[in-house]
Scaffold this active site. Structure first.
Site, PDB file in Angstrom:
ATOM      1  N   CYS A 111       0.811  -1.233   0.000  1.00  0.00           N
ATOM      2  CA  CYS A 111       0.000   0.000   0.000  1.00  0.00           C
ATOM      3  C   CYS A 111       0.836   1.271   0.000  1.00  0.00           C
ATOM      4  O   CYS A 111       0.333   2.341  -0.348  1.00  0.00           O
ATOM      5  CB  CYS A 111      -0.930   0.027   1.202  1.00  0.00           C
ATOM      6  SG  CYS A 111      -2.064  -1.338   1.217  1.00  0.00           S
ATOM      7  N   HIS A 248      -3.362   6.993   4.372  1.00  0.00           N
ATOM      8  CA  HIS A 248      -3.789   5.784   3.662  1.00  0.00           C
ATOM      9  C   HIS A 248      -5.176   5.390   4.168  1.00  0.00           C
ATOM     10  O   HIS A 248      -5.468   5.468   5.363  1.00  0.00           O
ATOM     11  CB  HIS A 248      -2.781   4.662   3.917  1.00  0.00           C
ATOM     12  CG  HIS A 248      -3.196   3.351   3.331  1.00  0.00           C
ATOM     13  ND1 HIS A 248      -3.622   3.229   2.031  1.00  0.00           N
ATOM     14  CD2 HIS A 248      -3.262   2.108   3.870  1.00  0.00           C
ATOM     15  CE1 HIS A 248      -3.929   1.961   1.788  1.00  0.00           C
ATOM     16  NE2 HIS A 248      -3.715   1.262   2.898  1.00  0.00           N
ATOM     17  N   ASN A 278     -10.321   0.132   0.584  1.00  0.00           N
ATOM     18  CA  ASN A 278      -8.865   0.217   0.564  1.00  0.00           C
ATOM     19  C   ASN A 278      -8.364  -0.090  -0.847  1.00  0.00           C
ATOM     20  O   ASN A 278      -8.492  -1.216  -1.320  1.00  0.00           O
ATOM     21  CB  ASN A 278      -8.292  -0.787   1.571  1.00  0.00           C
ATOM     22  CG  ASN A 278      -6.777  -0.735   1.656  1.00  0.00           C
ATOM     23  OD1 ASN A 278      -6.121  -0.083   0.855  1.00  0.00           O
ATOM     24  ND2 ASN A 278      -6.229  -1.442   2.636  1.00  0.00           N
TER      25      ASN A 278
END
Ligand code: ACO
Length: 364
Positions: A111, A248, A278
């Protein structure tokens, strides 16, 4: 001094939406559980590959910057779900754009990939090696979900975001950054069965994303808070000096716990998890682009970013926004469209896990 200002931004959001109620037809879950435990209301699933999404977001970023593809010196695609291992996804994007004067690479740190790519590209610009770079985050996670594992299957979505950075002499762009890895945590988040090794190639185990949610949760909050403290210290700033925070987007409860730990006001945080879930490497450039489009970014703002992902990799960065907050132009969507609903789109992925779409739809 040389800096690397962000002059263009853009996104690609797949048109096909998987709502929580739709998902509840596939795995044993509910809208109420997903919203209360993660903040996610829907996610977008892609009919395009990672490379195609990256290309579409990049077209928007170039148009927003008013920069021709030939003027790009380096093109980086941050991704965990590259369309191919070799050749890289970045070379596909380069060919599609016609960015024939650029070098190109993929960067995978899960990520954190887009943020780590931004750090690298910024360093190349600031050191004088290049003038301009295109930094893209793109992920196609829907096709690596395990549809028998409800705690992971509900949390992820697809998409892409991109920025153009250009050399300038005013302090702007990424000014400070911090990175770290939580050692001995590689098994906390894995893409099982993917990657070149004898087990995957010759024994063909099931392919899907798997993680230990609680281990990630704790490490994410601590890792991002420590990284934020490090960049703030490097810049000689306090949280009160931050105008906007783009973390994030993995779980609203992780974002809230991080805000509490940093003593940072929630209203200054960009939260887009409700819309996209996500999207891994795409999450920060998507949220940043949405913040610009919503008028939340103002000239000269100091923007904090924080990120974490498989590895476990962590990072934080301080951005100084430049003068321009309006895109110079928009690019048309040129990728193929999709005629069908989310169950049509996901048919093969469900079938891989032994789930028959027609039985799902008839079990109403
Ligand atoms: N629907 C309904 N029930 C569910 C679901 C679901 N989708 N998923 C789990 N449950 C159940 C569990 O089975 C468990 O039931 P039990 O008590 O009967 O055993 C119960 O809910 C609680 O499960 P927990 O795992 O304790 O739930 P928690 O509150 O910890 O939330 C979650 C789980 C959402 C996964 C959370 O731990 C989390 O968000 N962790 C971080 C995950 C993450 O962000 N991963 C990706 C980040 S990595 C990256 O971005 C690269």
């Amino acid at each position: 001094m040389r800096y690397a200002n962000i002059t263009g931004w853009g996104k690609y959001v797949p048109p096909v939406v998987m709502s929580n109620d739709d998902l509840a037809r596939v795995v044993e879950t509910s809208n109420e559980w997903i919203v209360s435990r993660s903040g996610i209301e829907r996610r977008h699933y892609s009919h395009l590959t990672t490379g195609e999404m990256a290309w579409q977001a990049a077209e928007q970023a170039l148009a927003a910057a008013g920069v021709a593809p030939e003027a790009i010196d380096m093109l980086i695609v941050g991704t965990t779900t590259g369309s191919d291992l070799c050749p890289n996804t970045a070379s596909f994007v380069l060919d599609k754009l016609g960015a024939g004067n650029a070098g190109c690479m993929d960067l995978n740190s899960a990520c954190t990939s887009w943020f780590y790519a931004l750090c690298n590209a910024t360093a190349m610009v600031r050191s004088g090696q290049i003038e301009r770079a295109l930094v893209i985050g793109a992920e196609h996670l829907s096709i690596v979900m395990n549809w028998h594992e409800r705690s992971t299957a509900v949390l992820f979505g697809d998409g892409a975001g991109a920025v153009v950075i250009e050399a300038c002499d005013q302090p702007s762009g990424l000014l400070h950054s911090a990175w770290s890895v939580v050692r001995d945590s590689r098994e906390v988040l894995e893409m099982n069965g993917l990657g070149i090794n004898p087990t995957n190639l010759f024994q063909a185990p099931a392919r899907h994303l798997a993680f230990d949610g609680q281990a990630i949760f704790k490490n994410a909050v601590k890792g991002m808070a420590d990284a934020c403290a490090e960049v703030l210290a490097k810049a000689g700033l306090g949280v009160e000096d931050i105008d906007l925070f783009v973390p994030h987007q993995a779980n609203i409860r992780i974002i809230e716990a991080l805000a509490k730990r940093l003593d940072f006001p929630l209203e200054k945080i960009v939260v887009r998890i409700q819309e996209y879930a996500n999207t891994s490497a795409a999450s920060i450039p998507l949220a940043l682009t949405d913040a610009l489009e919503a008028g939340r970014v103002k000239p000269g703002m100091t923007i904090l970013m924080a990120t974490f992902g498989g590895g476990l990799t962590c990072g934080a960065g301080l951005l100084k926004w430049g003068e321009r907050i309006e895109a110079k132009a928009r690019a048309p969507i040129t990728a193929a469209s999709f005629n069908g609903n989310v169950f049509d789109l996901m048919q093969e992925s469900f079938a891989y896990h032994g789930i028959d779409v027609s039985s799902l739809l008839s079990a109403e």
